[in-house]
Design an enzyme around this catalytic site. Structure first.
Site, PDB file in Angstrom:
ATOM      1  N   GLU B  60     -17.569  -2.577  -2.108  1.00 28.12           N
ATOM      2  CA  GLU B  60     -17.480  -1.215  -2.627  1.00 28.12           C
ATOM      3  C   GLU B  60     -18.486  -0.921  -3.730  1.00 28.12           C
ATOM      4  OE1 GLU B  60     -14.882  -3.164  -2.074  1.00 28.12           O
ATOM      5  OE2 GLU B  60     -13.709  -2.123  -0.559  1.00 28.12           O
ATOM      6  N   HIS B 129      -2.468   0.371  -1.495  1.00 24.00           N
ATOM      7  CA  HIS B 129      -2.736   1.507  -0.620  1.00 24.00           C
ATOM      8  C   HIS B 129      -2.019   2.756  -1.105  1.00 24.00           C
ATOM      9  CE1 HIS B 129      -4.411  -1.576   1.742  1.00 24.00           C
ATOM     10  NE2 HIS B 129      -4.102  -1.167   2.955  1.00 24.00           N
TER      11      HIS B 129
END
Lengths: 370, 324
Positions: B60, B129
């Site tokens: 990322e 999440h």
């Protein structure tokens, strides 16, 4: 299943290392490679000239810091061959993404050194327009500029340009995740990047043997592209190898890692105290004229009968003048209006920020009236 | 177009941006022929090719850095982070480089890029999440942070974010990806700095954004049946905050409740309350209430609903402002 998207399978072998064969076991240009590189006397004299100028500017930077004119100075003495050799090896259409010590590269790109110093005088965060010089800003968080260069290079590739992108960093940066990620992305995308590691063997106080297991140069193979380790005190080698690496990148053959080995002869920065972690004896092997980039270059010029006192004196004279001009530019630099910091946050600033600016400005004016 | 989900509206916005501007590129993990784990990029690689829409390695920080470099080169990158808590490896690039690059180049280089991040809980997923990281980004100068609550806003705000010359953190309420709405497209981009009154009311203002706007509307509906008239304001922009719209609403209702999924402590509500208290001290009838998570790691999904704002908790907070 779809194949990998951006790779040339034939270019993914780390052992395809024609660039590596340019140098011998000591990291010096082989006689054959030197002949092929065909660096002219004038080019070598230019490398010499810029190294002398940049070393003098480095000394002046140190002086200015000690005299209280700069908040901080990061000396680069010992890096002259790496920085000048690499910067001059790049075409003017190429880009350079520097790390904070790459001052000599900025000077080689034509940026006014007195203006660069305004950053270290605390006057500004941005002293030049990158598009004007094809030279990105100095990045302080170690290693984080490396993937910027990869992103830019991917853009160059997508635009079908013949542009190479050089990115500078120290050996400490090779421990960061961003560096490894950037190496991997560059390999996967076959980005036209020349990774230049200026291995000066010290990350502030941490010696290279506490930083790295194995050799930095060997890491390139793990990412599927060539690596070459060069003697970073020989400007001709750095110049010829980086030039070949940039050509390799421009021609679409993907990235190259160049590890330039030299030594950090000064402190990390003026805020550092190297007496706490190393002795004068540690520096001895690197202090001789056989390890001095300028002396070595002079010697090469002498061998070509391209060096005489007139030339040396003229270069030294020019270096003095440029150091003096740098000092004058710096000392004459006026701080911008503090309000200007609000105007540089966004290209399209929100109204709320402009209100903060106005409140700040009116509080300044009220303060001044008291 | 009828029955468009929020996820599809984002897909349509990306499609229209890719089509109308050849400099727009879209990349991230699994955004290629899979279409992203939420299918937001479904079909885009097939239509626009692998130099416009492409997978990246799983890293990322460099996804964000790639956006920086490509923006500098004149592309308009839209990068996808797969999940809220997976955006943290990119935090240094976003906060130290992307947010500061315009300043660091004396205003010469624009960071015209978007980083899309699905966020929020309520999908029965594991903790990483389900997080709400908006405050981290909103606290960083140099970033704009927006979040849509409906398919129509998702379309318009994403187009607006792509067109804006500054870096935009685009937070997608993943629990609402499947919310449907009839929308008119193509539609113009929405401004990035405007809140919207999504329901008018008299007795108190519910201030919500992203996933909690629908919750607030539900509470308002329920409130109405109990005789309480609630106004609902959707922030849409988390940075900057459209305090003018908020103040106008609260000036009218004199009471307010801020609702978000993130922990109340140091949450966005803290800033909103501070500003409203400062500007409307004489107008307010009661301290402004906040409804959000406790100061805990995101709870196990089996009992996440106990920690998420719901209509009951919101109405209890409204009652506290009315009984003060």
């Amino acid at each position: 299943m779809a194949k990998a998207l951006h790779t040339h399978p034939q270019a993914r072998e780390g052992d395809d290392n024609s660039i590596g064969s340019l140098v011998d076991a000591h990291g010096l240009l082989t006689p054959e490679a030197e002949r092929d590189a065909a660096v002219s006397d004038d080019q070598l004299r230019e490398l010499y000239r810029m190294m002398v100028i940049c070393r003098r500017l480095d000394q002046e930077g140190l002086n200015l810091q000690r005299q209280g004119e700069l908040g901080l100075w990061g000396p680069y003495v010992g890096h002259e061959a790496a920085q000048v050799g690499a910067a001059l090896a790049m075409e003017s259409t190429d880009w350079i993404f520097p790390y904070y010590r790459d001052f000599a590269m900025a000077v080689c790109r034509g940026i006014d050194p007195g203006n660069i110093l305004t950053i270290f005088r605390g006057l500004t965060h941005g002293a030049w327009n990158p598009y004007e010089y094809r030279f990105a800003p100095f990045i302080i968080p170690v290693g984080t500029q490396v993937p910027h260069a990869v992103g830019f290079a991917v853009g160059c590739k997508f635009d079908h340009e013949q542009t190479a992108v050089l990115v500078g960093f120290g050996e400490g940066a090779t421990s960061t995740g961003d560096w490894h990620e950037a190496m991997n992305f560059a390999g996967v995308f076959q980005a036209p990047v020349v990774f230049l590691c200026e291995n000066n063997q010290w990350a502030i106080s941490v010696p290279v043997e506490e930083q790295i297991a194995g050799r930095i140069v060997d890491r390139a193979a793990g990412y599927g592209f060539p690596g070459v380790r060069v003697d970073g005190t020989d400007v001709l080698t750095v110049y010829a190898v980086v030039r070949a690496a940039a050509q390799h990148a421009r021609q679409g053959h993907g990235p190259v890692l160049v590890e330039s080995v030299a030594y950090r002869l000064q402190a990390h920065t003026t805020s550092d105290d190297p007496t706490r972690y190393r002795t004068d004896a540690d520096l001895d092997p690197w202090k001789g004229s056989d390890k001095d980039p300028i002396e070595r270059c002079a010697e090469r010029l002498r061998q070509r009968n391209a060096y005489d006192d007139t030339f040396a004196v003229a270069v030294a004279q020019e270096a003095e003048e440029r150091a003096s001009a740098m000092r004058q530019t710096l000392v004459a630099a006026r701080p911008p209006h503090p309000e200007s910091v609000f105007d540089l946050v966004f290209a399209n600033p929100p109204a709320s920020l402009m209100r903060e600016r106005d409140e700040f400005t009116s509080s300044l004016e009220q303060g001044g009236a008291e | 177009m009828t029955g468009v989900t929020l996820g599809k509206a984002l897909n349509l916005a990306l499609h229209d941006a890719l089509q109308s501007d050849s400099r727009v590129v879209m990349f991230g993990e699994d955004v290629g022929n899979l279409g992203g784990v939420f299918r937001v990029t479904d079909g885009l690689q097939e239509e626009f090719g692998r130099e416009r829409v492409f997978n990246t390695p799983l890293a990322e920080a460099t996804i964000a850095a790639l956006a920086l470099g490509m923006a500098m080169k004149g592309f308009r990158p839209v990068a996808e982070m797969q999940f809220d808590a997976f955006s943290y490896p990119s935090f240094q690039q976003v906060t130290s480089n992307i947010a500061k690059y315009h300043t660091r180049t004396g205003g010469a280089v624009n960071m015209q890029l978007v980083i899309r991040i699905p966020y929020g809980g309520n999908i029965g997923a594991i903790e990483q999440h389900s997080e709400s990281p908006e405050t981290y980004y909103a606290h960083t100068a140099g970033l704009k942070v927006v979040t849509p609550s409906t398919p129509a806003d998702a379309y318009g705000l994403l187009l607006g974010a792509i067109k804006d010359p500054d870096p935009v953190i685009f937070l997608e309420p993943k629990a609402r990806y499947w919310m449907r709405q009839d929308i008119d497209i193509p539609a113009p981009p929405l401004p990035l700095d405007r809140a919207q009154v999504v329901r008018e009311g008299r007795d108190a203002t519910l201030i919500a954004y992203g996933p909690t706007v629908q919750t607030a509307l539900l509470a308002a509906e329920q409130g109405e049946s109990e005789g309480v008239s609630l106004e609902v304001v959707d922030l849409r922009s988390l940075s900057p905050l459209d305090m003018d719209t908020l103040a106008a609403s609260v000036r009218k209702t004199r009471r307010a409740v801020v609702v978000h999924e993130a922990p109340v402590f140091m949450g966005l509500g803290a800033e909103i309350v501070a500003q409203l208290m400062h500007d409307l001290f004489d107008v307010l009838e009661a301290p402004i209430e906040r409804v959000g998570n406790a100061t805990i790691p995101y709870p196990p999904s089996r009992f996440e609903k106990l920690f998420l704002p719901d209509a009951d908790r919101i109405l209890e907070a409204v009652d506290r402002t009315r009984e003060y």
